[in-house]
Design a protein around this motif. Structure first.
Motif, PDB file in Angstrom:
ATOM      1  N   UNK A 133      10.210  54.909 -74.532  1.00 17.67           N
ATOM      2  CA  UNK A 133       9.707  53.665 -74.747  1.00 17.67           C
ATOM      3  C   UNK A 133       9.519  53.552 -76.422  1.00 17.67           C
ATOM      4  N   UNK A 134      10.710  53.284 -76.954  1.00 15.84           N
ATOM      5  CA  UNK A 134      10.849  52.874 -78.365  1.00 15.84           C
ATOM      6  C   UNK A 134      12.193  52.293 -78.690  1.00 15.84           C
ATOM      7  N   UNK A 135      12.223  51.691 -79.759  1.00 14.40           N
ATOM      8  CA  UNK A 135      13.457  51.072 -80.295  1.00 14.40           C
ATOM      9  C   UNK A 135      14.214  52.134 -80.941  1.00 14.40           C
ATOM     10  N   UNK A 136      15.715  52.211 -80.520  1.00 18.08           N
ATOM     11  CA  UNK A 136      16.094  53.365 -81.002  1.00 18.08           C
ATOM     12  C   UNK A 136      17.211  52.628 -82.011  1.00 18.08           C
ATOM     13  N   UNK A 137      17.467  53.182 -83.157  1.00 18.23           N
ATOM     14  CA  UNK A 137      18.290  52.820 -84.119  1.00 18.23           C
ATOM     15  C   UNK A 137      19.625  53.420 -83.637  1.00 18.23           C
ATOM     16  N   UNK A 138      20.613  52.643 -83.035  1.00 19.87           N
ATOM     17  CA  UNK A 138      21.883  53.185 -82.468  1.00 19.87           C
ATOM     18  C   UNK A 138      23.026  53.370 -83.756  1.00 19.87           C
ATOM     19  N   UNK A 139      22.497  52.858 -84.901  1.00 16.44           N
ATOM     20  CA  UNK A 139      23.513  53.271 -85.937  1.00 16.44           C
ATOM     21  C   UNK A 139      23.336  54.614 -86.777  1.00 16.44           C
ATOM     22  N   UNK A 140      22.015  55.328 -86.212  1.00 17.93           N
ATOM     23  CA  UNK A 140      21.676  56.838 -86.558  1.00 17.93           C
ATOM     24  C   UNK A 140      22.462  57.868 -86.023  1.00 17.93           C
ATOM     25  N   UNK A 141      23.233  58.480 -86.640  1.00 19.73           N
ATOM     26  CA  UNK A 141      24.262  59.514 -86.102  1.00 19.73           C
ATOM     27  C   UNK A 141      23.318  60.259 -85.066  1.00 19.73           C
TER      28      UNK A 141
END
Ligand SMILES: [Zn+2]
Length: 202
Positions: A133-141
């Motif tokens: 239940x959070x927004x995930x930074x998909x650019x973070x390795x």
């Protein structure tokens, strides 16, 4: 020296994130708060919108008629004037006059209800994980990898317990689930020891 230290620290970040998911220590569920800093910066232009010109009592009636906390928070996020009305209403101790029951204890479902509403306004680099239940930074390795779950099953803004099971889930949540199911309990315990020490009662 510093570089190798940094590398070690970064390498430890991902297992820690997974550990926090196993022990469900990602965050505490709180009512949305609009920071006072935002309210005082700039100024409020009351003339712009008819809704803002309404007297406070009428604004309160509108807020109290909305079904969910998430709906109230979304109206508050539309402008500073609404945000101020929302924050003022929150100071009322007795939750009287609401059309729907106001939950006393907030759960991850309430959090999901809000995040689902914010989804359309988020940059493409951030994807909602229905499991943690959070927004995930998909650019973070750290967050790289295959997502699970289904976007279709939660279409139309579904935000229920079922949606948490069926909706998209991030690679870290998948790793956490695999560890939970793993036979190697030693590895599982090692991961748990990495979890942030958060006192959830506070
Ligand atoms: Zn997740």
């Amino acid at each position: 020296m510093y570089r190798s230290f940094k590398r070690t620290m970064n390498a430890a970040k991902k297992p820690k994130k997974i550990a926090n998911r196993i022990s469900k220590r990602c965050f505490r569920n709180k009512t949305t708060t609009i920071s006072a800093k935002i309210l005082v910066s700039g100024g409020v232009n009351k003339e712009k919108h008819g809704l803002n010109r309404l007297p406070p009592e009428v604004k309160n009636i509108i807020y109290k008629a909305l079904p969910l906390n998430a709906d109230r928070a979304c109206l508050a996020l539309t402008c500073k004037d609404q945000a101020a009305a929302y924050e003022a209403l929150k100071t009322e101790k007795n939750k009287k006059g609401y059309d729907h029951i106001v939950p006393k204890r907030l759960t991850e479902i309430h959090r999901l209800q809000l995040l689902v509403r914010l989804k359309v306004d988020m940059p493409r680099s951030h994807r909602l994980c229905y499991s943690c239940v959070q927004f995930i930074d998909i650019k973070d390795p750290d967050n790289a990898g295959q997502w699970g779950g289904s976007e279709v099953r939660v279409s139309g803004g579904k935000a229920t317990k079922q949606a948490m099971i069926e909706g998209p889930r991030c690679p870290l949540c998948i790793s956490a689930k695999q560890l939970e199911n793993a036979k190697h309990k030693d590895t599982y315990k090692k991961y748990l020891a990495l979890a942030d020490k958060v006192d959830l009662k506070k």
